[in-house]
Design a protein around this motif. Structure first.
Motif, PDB file in Angstrom:
ATOM      1  N   PHE A  63      -6.781   0.020  -1.543  1.00 12.46           N
ATOM      2  CA  PHE A  63      -6.932   0.145  -0.183  1.00 12.46           C
ATOM      3  C   PHE A  63      -7.853  -0.535   0.763  1.00 12.46           C
ATOM      4  N   ARG A  64      -9.129  -0.397   0.114  1.00 13.58           N
ATOM      5  CA  ARG A  64     -10.103  -1.305   0.956  1.00 13.58           C
ATOM      6  C   ARG A  64      -9.654  -2.730   0.807  1.00 13.58           C
ATOM      7  N   SER A 109       0.902  -1.049  -0.121  1.00 16.12           N
ATOM      8  CA  SER A 109      -0.188  -0.194   0.032  1.00 16.12           C
ATOM      9  C   SER A 109       0.787   1.228   0.060  1.00 16.12           C
ATOM     10  N   PHE A 132      -6.988  -3.563   3.268  1.00 14.52           N
ATOM     11  CA  PHE A 132      -7.429  -3.723   4.553  1.00 14.52           C
ATOM     12  C   PHE A 132      -8.550  -4.617   5.303  1.00 14.52           C
ATOM     13  N   GLU A 133      -9.259  -4.979   4.225  1.00 11.67           N
ATOM     14  CA  GLU A 133     -10.085  -6.188   4.438  1.00 11.67           C
ATOM     15  C   GLU A 133      -9.208  -7.363   4.597  1.00 11.67           C
ATOM     16  N   VAL A 176      -8.636   3.770  -3.960  1.00 13.21           N
ATOM     17  CA  VAL A 176      -9.475   3.520  -2.787  1.00 13.21           C
ATOM     18  C   VAL A 176      -9.833   2.131  -2.735  1.00 13.21           C
ATOM     19  N   ASP A 177     -10.305   1.377  -3.628  1.00 16.17           N
ATOM     20  CA  ASP A 177     -10.617   0.014  -3.767  1.00 16.17           C
ATOM     21  C   ASP A 177      -9.414  -0.964  -3.426  1.00 16.17           C
TER      22      ASP A 177
END
Length: 454
Positions: free
Chosen positions: A241-242, A230, A245-246, A238-239
């Protein structure tokens, strides 16, 4: 004269307590002095014991000998001249001491007194010589006692030296004491058995630490890679990163479950802090209801056959035992498989049996499944770490329960836990037999009321 009135005053409790305290303090002080005077080495104590026993035995023997030799003579030999006037009537006559006539010859009286003095002198001489002999033999007995005590304690010194030399680095060494099968040989064999158990425990601990470190290091490495990705990716959206993070959140949850399992395993191995009356059927029914959604998601059939089974135990640990067995049965299963959960009473014990379909397990490897981080090549898709069955074993041991497991020939596993039975106030238990509907067969399946296997 008038009588003085008797005093009715009671003794002062404080003074009595002070006297009691002084008495106890004096006794404790004397005991401490005696304890300090006693030798600290076992060899010296054995030597003193041998010497004391010899001296006492010798003194008793000498006393018995002295009393036997010094027995008073109840007869007196008296020389008499012919009382009837005939010359052949002279001779020696034997009288008792209380029957000696008054007209005793003066020569015989002197002989008697001389014999008494000679006897007293001989007894005094015997007593002196015996005392000297006893003293000499006491010294010899103490010397021999010192040698014998050293010979007896030599194996103990060898055992002590060897045990002091053994540490975690050479715990594989053994005493291996040879000799007759006496108490010292039994002690050495017991120590060897203890060292064997310690070696096995240390090896198990090392494997456990290594496996735990590996299980924790793998998700940490993945987390580090995700974070680094990241930061390095300049075109991250953003996708992306999301998504990272998931994945990080999933890894964090898996590590939390692993740590929770390690804490549960450690707590169950310490034993139970409290025991309370429990109904195994009620706890099992709650766990089965909570797992319905997960079973539906996996496409599995969960078939409970719950009957009352009253036990003593920790409700949180017993519930964790049932949950781990059910989670293991669902996690290592086959598509469109089934899981049967049975509780009841048999042979005077409450039991819980969980059976499931799944991949075939080598019969020789079933016991390894209850070791930490052991999967035997089985795979699960929900982050299993191989601690579930080891936690089951520890919880069962803490509740004095028996644990039996065997592999099904068609694939899967059957695990049964037998708890000591608690008799409730009202007789609500039902004896479970193999002929009753809903009981599992030898392969772990259950029979339906219609007679066919479910």
């Amino acid at each position: 004269m008038p009588m003085r009135p008797r005093s009715t005053a009671r003794p002062d409790p404080t003074a009595r307590m002070l006297r009691t305290a002084r008495t106890v303090r004096t006794a404790v002080s004397r005991a401490g002095i005696l304890a300090r005077l006693m030798p600290r080495r076992v060899r010296m104590r054995l030597t003193l014991l041998y010497g004391l026993l010899f001296v006492v035995s010798g003194a008793v023997l000498l006393t018995i000998t002295y009393l036997l030799v010094n027995r008073p003579n109840s007869t007196v030999l008296v020389s008499r001249r012919g009382g009837s006037g005939s010359p052949g009537d002279a001779g020696v006559r034997m009288y008792r001491r209380d029957e000696v006539p008054g007209a005793v010859d003066s020569f015989a009286h002197e002989q008697q007194q001389q014999a008494v003095r000679q006897h007293a002198a001989e007894m005094q001489h015997l007593l002196t010589q015996s005392g000297i002999a006893l003293a000499i033999m006491a010294v010899i007995a103490i010397g021999l006692g010192w040698l014998v005590a050293g010979r007896v304690l030599r194996p103990l010194r060898t055992i002590t030296t060897t045990v002091q030399r053994i540490s975690a680095h050479n715990v594989h060494e053994r005493l291996a004491v040879d000799g007759p099968g006496d108490e010292l040989k039994d002690l050495a064999d017991t120590v060897d058995g203890l060292l064997g158990r310690l070696e096995a425990a240390l090896d198990s601990h090392k494997r456990f630490v290594a496996n735990a470190a590996h299980e924790l290091r793998t998700p940490l490495t993945v987390e580090h890679a995700l974070l680094e990705e990241s930061l390095i990716d300049r075109e991250a959206t953003v996708d992306s990163f999301r998504a990272n993070f998931e994945r990080l959140l999933t890894l964090s949850e898996q590590q939390a479950r692993l740590l929770e399992s390690l804490l549960t395993l450690s707590g169950s191995e310490r034993g139970l802090d409290r025991r309370e009356p429990l109904d195994l059927a009620e706890l099992t029914d709650d766990v089965v209801l909570a797992s319905r959604q997960e079973a539906d998601r996996r496409g599995l059939r969960v078939e409970p056959h719950i009957e009352p089974a009253f036990i003593w135990g920790d409700d949180a640990l017993v519930e964790r035992l049932v949950a781990n067995l059910l989670d293991n049965a669902m996690g290592y299963n086959a598509p469109d498989g089934w899981v049967t959960v049975v509780t009841g009473v048999r042979d005077g014990r409450a039991f819980l049996r969980v059976a499931n379909t799944g991949p075939r397990i080598p019969p020789a490897g079933v016991n390894r499944l209850f070791e930490p981080f052991q999967r035997l090549g089985r795979t699960a898709d929900n982050g299993h770490h191989g601690l579930g069955l080891s936690i089951v074993r520890s919880i069962a041991a803490a509740h004095d329960a028996t644990l039996n497991a065997h592999a099904r020939p068609q694939g899967g596993l059957v695990v049964e836990v037998g708890f000591p039975l608690r008799t409730p106030a009202a007789p609500l238990t039902h004896q479970v037999t193999a002929e009753r509907p809903g009981m599992p067969t030898a392969d772990g399946r259950a029979h339906s009321p219609l007679g066919h296997s479910i």
